[in-house]
Design a protein around this motif. Structure first.
Motif, short mmCIF file in Angstrom:
data_model
loop_
_atom_site.label_atom_id
_atom_site.label_comp_id
_atom_site.label_asym_id
_atom_site.label_seq_id
_atom_site.Cartn_x
_atom_site.Cartn_y
_atom_site.Cartn_z
N GLU A 118 20.71 16.30 -76.70
CA GLU A 118 20.73 15.59 -75.43
C GLU A 118 19.58 16.02 -74.53
OE1 GLU A 118 23.32 17.44 -76.51
OE2 GLU A 118 24.86 15.98 -77.03
N ALA A 119 19.02 15.05 -73.83
CA ALA A 119 17.95 15.31 -72.85
C ALA A 119 17.98 14.20 -71.82
CB ALA A 119 16.59 15.36 -73.54
N SER A 120 17.37 14.48 -70.69
CA SER A 120 17.24 13.48 -69.63
C SER A 120 15.78 13.43 -69.23
CB SER A 120 18.12 13.90 -68.45
OG SER A 120 17.99 12.97 -67.40
N ILE A 121 15.32 12.24 -68.83
CA ILE A 121 13.92 12.08 -68.47
C ILE A 121 13.79 11.23 -67.21
CG2 ILE A 121 13.58 10.06 -69.95
CD1 ILE A 121 10.72 11.20 -70.50
N ALA A 122 12.84 11.58 -66.36
CA ALA A 122 12.49 10.79 -65.18
C ALA A 122 10.98 10.85 -65.05
CB ALA A 122 13.17 11.34 -63.93
N CYS A 123 10.33 9.71 -65.10
CA CYS A 123 8.88 9.65 -64.94
C CYS A 123 8.57 8.96 -63.61
CB CYS A 123 8.23 8.90 -66.10
SG CYS A 123 8.47 9.70 -67.71
N ARG A 124 7.52 9.44 -62.96
CA ARG A 124 7.15 8.90 -61.65
C ARG A 124 5.65 8.69 -61.55
NH1 ARG A 124 11.73 8.20 -62.00
NH2 ARG A 124 13.40 8.90 -60.64
N GLN A 125 5.29 7.70 -60.74
CA GLN A 125 3.88 7.50 -60.40
C GLN A 125 3.54 8.52 -59.32
OE1 GLN A 125 2.84 3.51 -59.19
NE2 GLN A 125 0.71 4.06 -58.82
N VAL A 126 2.55 9.37 -59.60
CA VAL A 126 2.17 10.43 -58.66
C VAL A 126 0.75 10.24 -58.12
CG1 VAL A 126 3.78 12.12 -59.63
CG2 VAL A 126 1.46 11.95 -60.56
N GLY A 127 0.14 9.14 -58.47
CA GLY A 127 -1.22 8.82 -58.03
C GLY A 127 -1.58 7.45 -58.54
N PRO A 128 -2.83 7.04 -58.32
CA PRO A 128 -3.25 5.74 -58.85
C PRO A 128 -3.17 5.75 -60.38
CG PRO A 128 -5.10 6.88 -57.77
CD PRO A 128 -3.89 7.73 -57.62
N ILE A 129 -2.61 4.71 -60.96
CA ILE A 129 -2.48 4.64 -62.42
C ILE A 129 -3.76 4.08 -63.01
CG2 ILE A 129 -1.30 3.46 -64.32
CD1 ILE A 129 1.30 3.87 -62.84
N ARG A 130 -4.31 4.86 -63.96
CA ARG A 130 -5.51 4.45 -64.70
C ARG A 130 -5.28 4.76 -66.16
NH1 ARG A 130 -7.81 7.30 -60.34
NH2 ARG A 130 -8.74 5.92 -58.82
N PHE A 131 -5.56 3.78 -67.01
CA PHE A 131 -5.42 3.99 -68.45
C PHE A 131 -6.70 4.64 -68.97
CE2 PHE A 131 -2.76 0.21 -67.57
CZ PHE A 131 -1.54 0.79 -67.85
N ARG A 132 -6.56 5.80 -69.59
CA ARG A 132 -7.71 6.53 -70.12
C ARG A 132 -8.20 5.93 -71.43
NH1 ARG A 132 -4.73 11.83 -68.40
NH2 ARG A 132 -5.70 12.16 -66.38
N SER A 133 -7.29 5.29 -72.16
CA SER A 133 -7.66 4.60 -73.40
C SER A 133 -6.56 3.57 -73.70
CB SER A 133 -7.82 5.60 -74.56
OG SER A 133 -6.62 6.27 -74.81
N GLU A 134 -6.75 2.82 -74.75
CA GLU A 134 -5.80 1.77 -75.11
C GLU A 134 -4.45 2.38 -75.49
OE1 GLU A 134 -5.43 -1.68 -78.49
OE2 GLU A 134 -7.43 -1.12 -77.76
N LEU A 135 -3.36 1.73 -75.02
CA LEU A 135 -2.02 2.21 -75.31
C LEU A 135 -1.45 1.49 -76.53
CD1 LEU A 135 -0.47 2.23 -71.72
CD2 LEU A 135 -1.79 4.01 -72.86
N ARG A 136 -0.70 2.23 -77.34
CA ARG A 136 0.00 1.63 -78.48
C ARG A 136 1.49 1.66 -78.21
NH1 ARG A 136 -2.07 5.59 -82.79
NH2 ARG A 136 -0.26 6.39 -81.82
N ALA A 137 2.22 0.64 -78.61
CA ALA A 137 3.67 0.57 -78.42
C ALA A 137 4.33 1.70 -79.20
CB ALA A 137 4.21 -0.77 -78.89
N GLY A 138 5.22 2.42 -78.55
CA GLY A 138 5.94 3.50 -79.20
C GLY A 138 5.11 4.73 -79.46
N GLU A 139 4.01 4.87 -78.75
CA GLU A 139 3.12 6.02 -78.95
C GLU A 139 3.76 7.29 -78.43
OE1 GLU A 139 -1.56 7.05 -78.22
OE2 GLU A 139 -0.63 5.49 -77.00
N GLU A 140 3.70 8.35 -79.20
CA GLU A 140 4.25 9.65 -78.81
C GLU A 140 3.36 10.28 -77.75
OE1 GLU A 140 4.08 13.51 -81.29
OE2 GLU A 140 5.94 12.48 -81.86
N VAL A 141 4.00 10.71 -76.64
CA VAL A 141 3.25 11.37 -75.58
C VAL A 141 3.66 12.83 -75.41
CG1 VAL A 141 2.74 9.26 -74.32
CG2 VAL A 141 4.81 10.52 -73.78
#
Length: 154
Positions: free
Chosen positions: A76-99
């Motif tokens: 079990e785990a819990s997650i909360a992600c937040r925008q903490v600044g301007p969002i910029r994509f550093r490279s192309e995103l893939r669906a289901g990509e492990e971060v």
């Protein structure tokens, strides 16, 4: 020199995975020998999306086996992600990509966070789950961030 270039090429092909920073912890079960069982809270920044930080809480098994790194942590785990600044994509995103990935047993079990981009709703979706070599767990948690303009600050 060709060996160095080959090694560099292999390293560039590996997935970019975030490293977590522990924010805090609370003890849940007292252990006479070794560390107590606890819940840890960690933070990590998305390696491909500037301006996003995720907070993950998860159980950490204590005792003698936990202290030696031999225990298997709960799924079990819990997650909360937040925008903490301007969002910029550093490279192309893939669906289901492990971060993010963290080992939760000596060999066979890991906890992972993967990212999806919901283009229709202009949102980033993060899913945390645990898997094993033989059998994973249905326990999971999800969080989403709408991509919003970030106000300029003087």
């Amino acid at each position: 020199m060709p060996v160095a270039r080959g090694l560099l090429g292999v390293l560039l092909m590996l997935p970019l995975v975030a490293v977590a920073e522990q924010i805090g912890e609370v003890s849940t079960v007292f252990k006479w020998v070794g560390p107590n069982d606890k819940i840890v809270v960690e933070a990590f920044d998305d390696p491909k999306v500037e301006g996003v930080t995720c907070y993950l809480s998860r159980a950490k098994t204590g005792g003698l086996s936990g202290g030696l790194g031999l225990a298997e942590d709960r799924a079990e785990a819990s997650i909360a992600c937040r925008q903490v600044g301007p969002i910029r994509f550093r490279s192309e995103l893939r669906a289901g990509e492990e971060v993010f990935r963290e080992r939760t047993s000596l060999v066979f079990k890991t906890m992972q966070v993967v990212r999806f981009f919901d283009e229709k709703r202009n949102a980033l979706v993060y899913l945390v789950y645990s898997d094993r070599v033989i059998e994973g767990s249905p326990h999971n948690a999800v969080t989403a961030i709408p991509i919003l303009p970030w106000p300029d600050r003087p």
